[in-house]
Motif scaffolding. Structure first.
Motif, PDB file in Angstrom:
ATOM      1  N   TYR A   6       5.830 -46.589   3.646  1.00  0.00           N
ATOM      2  CA  TYR A   6       7.007 -46.052   4.330  1.00  0.00           C
ATOM      3  C   TYR A   6       6.852 -46.198   5.846  1.00  0.00           C
ATOM      4  CZ  TYR A   6       8.431 -43.773  -0.064  1.00  0.00           C
ATOM      5  OH  TYR A   6       8.816 -43.508  -1.356  1.00  0.00           O
TER       6      TYR A   6
ATOM      7  N   TRP B  66      11.871 -42.773  10.116  1.00  0.00           N
ATOM      8  CA  TRP B  66      11.446 -42.245   8.818  1.00  0.00           C
ATOM      9  C   TRP B  66      10.802 -40.879   8.997  1.00  0.00           C
ATOM     10  CZ3 TRP B  66      12.215 -42.697   3.873  1.00  0.00           C
ATOM     11  CH2 TRP B  66      11.305 -42.127   2.973  1.00  0.00           C
TER      12      TRP B  66
ATOM     13  N   ARG C 215      10.104 -38.749   2.237  1.00  0.00           N
ATOM     14  CA  ARG C 215      10.898 -39.059   1.038  1.00  0.00           C
ATOM     15  C   ARG C 215      11.636 -37.804   0.636  1.00  0.00           C
ATOM     16  NH1 ARG C 215      14.327 -41.227  -1.734  1.00  0.00           N
ATOM     17  NH2 ARG C 215      13.966 -41.943  -3.869  1.00  0.00           N
ATOM     18  N   ASP C 216      12.956 -37.910   0.542  1.00  0.00           N
ATOM     19  CA  ASP C 216      13.796 -36.742   0.285  1.00  0.00           C
ATOM     20  C   ASP C 216      14.904 -37.155  -0.679  1.00  0.00           C
ATOM     21  OD1 ASP C 216      14.756 -34.200   0.434  1.00  0.00           O
ATOM     22  OD2 ASP C 216      15.713 -34.432   2.397  1.00  0.00           O
ATOM     23  N   TYR C 217      14.715 -36.840  -1.961  1.00  0.00           N
ATOM     24  CA  TYR C 217      15.668 -37.242  -2.991  1.00  0.00           C
ATOM     25  C   TYR C 217      16.432 -36.029  -3.490  1.00  0.00           C
ATOM     26  CZ  TYR C 217      17.380 -38.707  -7.591  1.00  0.00           C
ATOM     27  OH  TYR C 217      18.166 -38.957  -8.686  1.00  0.00           O
TER      28      TYR C 217
ATOM     29  N   GLY D 183      20.897 -37.512   1.467  1.00  0.00           N
ATOM     30  CA  GLY D 183      19.749 -38.236   1.998  1.00  0.00           C
ATOM     31  C   GLY D 183      20.152 -39.136   3.152  1.00  0.00           C
TER      32      GLY D 183
ATOM     33  N   ASN E  38      16.410 -43.183   2.686  1.00  0.00           N
ATOM     34  CA  ASN E  38      16.239 -42.500   1.408  1.00  0.00           C
ATOM     35  C   ASN E  38      17.290 -42.941   0.396  1.00  0.00           C
ATOM     36  OD1 ASN E  38      14.083 -40.331   1.019  1.00  0.00           O
ATOM     37  ND2 ASN E  38      14.717 -39.961   3.127  1.00  0.00           N
ATOM     38  N   GLN E  39      18.520 -43.165   0.834  1.00  0.00           N
ATOM     39  CA  GLN E  39      19.541 -43.675  -0.067  1.00  0.00           C
ATOM     40  C   GLN E  39      19.165 -45.067  -0.567  1.00  0.00           C
ATOM     41  OE1 GLN E  39      23.519 -43.548   1.511  1.00  0.00           O
ATOM     42  NE2 GLN E  39      23.372 -41.389   2.110  1.00  0.00           N
TER      43      GLN E  39
ATOM     44  N   THR F 115      16.336 -44.841  -3.185  1.00  0.00           N
ATOM     45  CA  THR F 115      16.841 -44.370  -4.470  1.00  0.00           C
ATOM     46  C   THR F 115      17.604 -45.478  -5.197  1.00  0.00           C
ATOM     47  OG1 THR F 115      17.018 -42.088  -3.662  1.00  0.00           O
ATOM     48  CG2 THR F 115      18.315 -42.663  -5.606  1.00  0.00           C
TER      49      THR F 115
END
Length: 320
Positions: free
Chosen positions: A155, A166, A169-171, A179, A183-184, A187
């Motif tokens: 990342y 950055w 990671r945030d889902y 996000g 992050n989008q 995913t």
């Protein structure tokens, strides 16, 4: 009028190898139907014909409708079909194997059922992902920590390469738009990679649920295989898409990922990696005798571990 098909089932030799197929095709807001051996996508712009035998995975997005005949053709062709919701945050899949042999499935089950060989396959997976770090002798906990460090490094590296900020990671499972752009993208890339991996796993006749790193999920092995290419293909494609702007990141991610999959020959590589991980070329003579993928061979198991030819009555014959 009978709806039973009069066309015989295609043999594996007549089907396109999974390694030679298009990685995936995304459709939305259209009706998917069948015209002979092609599927059709009908929308406001007209009708597009798509050879079903060349598809690895068909992604059906919002606003799509699909007919029974189209699904029958896709199933016979061995293509995985995935329904994805808005932004690709839902995943449903199906498909049939391109092989008539259970050799790879039996090799997978044999390796999975033994605790020692299961961790050996997990180590081999990490060795593929991080060839500069030897996982020999590592416990599962150590492997997970090693993966966590390396993914975080990826990342940070991709953020520096693309200039995309950055944080972490945030889902958000129920709110994709919550996000940020990278992050989008990550995913969306993950969902596509799951589809590609599922298509290869299903085509080879393996079990999606018998995982070696992941466990307890119906697609554990699919997640294992998709993760092999996370830091090399999926994450870089997501950051490239995010670098182009914050609007329409999922679409740009899918396109960037599709290009990378085709450039790297990922489908064929994925099939080869699965066989290597399961030591499929090193099958026993007993398994090799029944590993012809082009023929319908059904054996009968004896107490002594031999396989007898099916379709015969052994009432008056010796069984050894």
């Amino acid at each position: 009028m009978s709806t039973v098909g009069k066309r015989s089932l295609s043999s594996p030799r007549e089907l396109t190898r999974v390694g030679d197929r298009i990685s995936f095709l995304y459709l939305e807001r259209c009706t998917v139907h069948r015209d002979d051996n092609a599927i059709t996508a009908t929308d406001a712009d007209g009708v597009t014909h798509i050879p079903s035998a060349t598809l690895g995975t068909l992604l059906l997005g919002p606003g799509t409708r699909v007919t029974h005949q189209a699904m029958a053709l896709l199933g016979e062709s061995g293509a995985a079909v995935i329904w994805v919701g808005e932004h690709g945050v839902r995943f449903y899949s199906g498909g049939r194997a391109l092989t008539r042999s259970s050799g790879l499935l039996e090799a997978q089950a044999t390796a999975w059922a033994n605790r020692r060989t299961r961790v050996e396959v997990a180590r081999a997976m990490y060795r593929m992902r991080f060839p500069d770090e030897d996982p020999a002798g590592r416990t599962r906990d150590e492997l997970l920590r090693m993966e966590g460090r390396r993914v975080k490094e990826c990342y940070r590296r991709e953020s520096a390469r693309t200039g995309v900020p950055w944080v972490r990671r945030d889902y958000h499972r129920n709110d994709f738009s919550a996000g940020d752009a990278p992050n989008q993208g990550i995913t969306a890339a993950a969902q596509c990679m799951y589809g590609v991996a599922h298509a290869v796993v299903a085509a080879l006749g393996c079990s999606p649920g018998l995982g070696f790193v992941h466990s307890g999920h119906e697609r554990s092995f699919v997640l294992d295989i998709a993760d092999l290419y996370k830091t090399e293909i999926a994450i870089p494609a997501a950051f490239d898409a995010a670098a182009a702007g914050e609007d329409d990141v999922p679409t740009r991610t899918r396109r960037a990922l599709r290009d990378r999959i085709n450039e790297t020959g990922l489908l064929e590589r994925c099939a080869d990696d699965i066989k290597k991980l399961l030591r499929y070329p090193q099958l026993t003579a007993k398994q090799a005798a029944f590993s012809d993928e082009d023929a319908d061979k059904v054996g009968l198991q004896t107490d002594s571990g031999h396989l007898l030819a099916g379709g015969r009555n052994y009432g008056d014959e010796p069984i050894w």
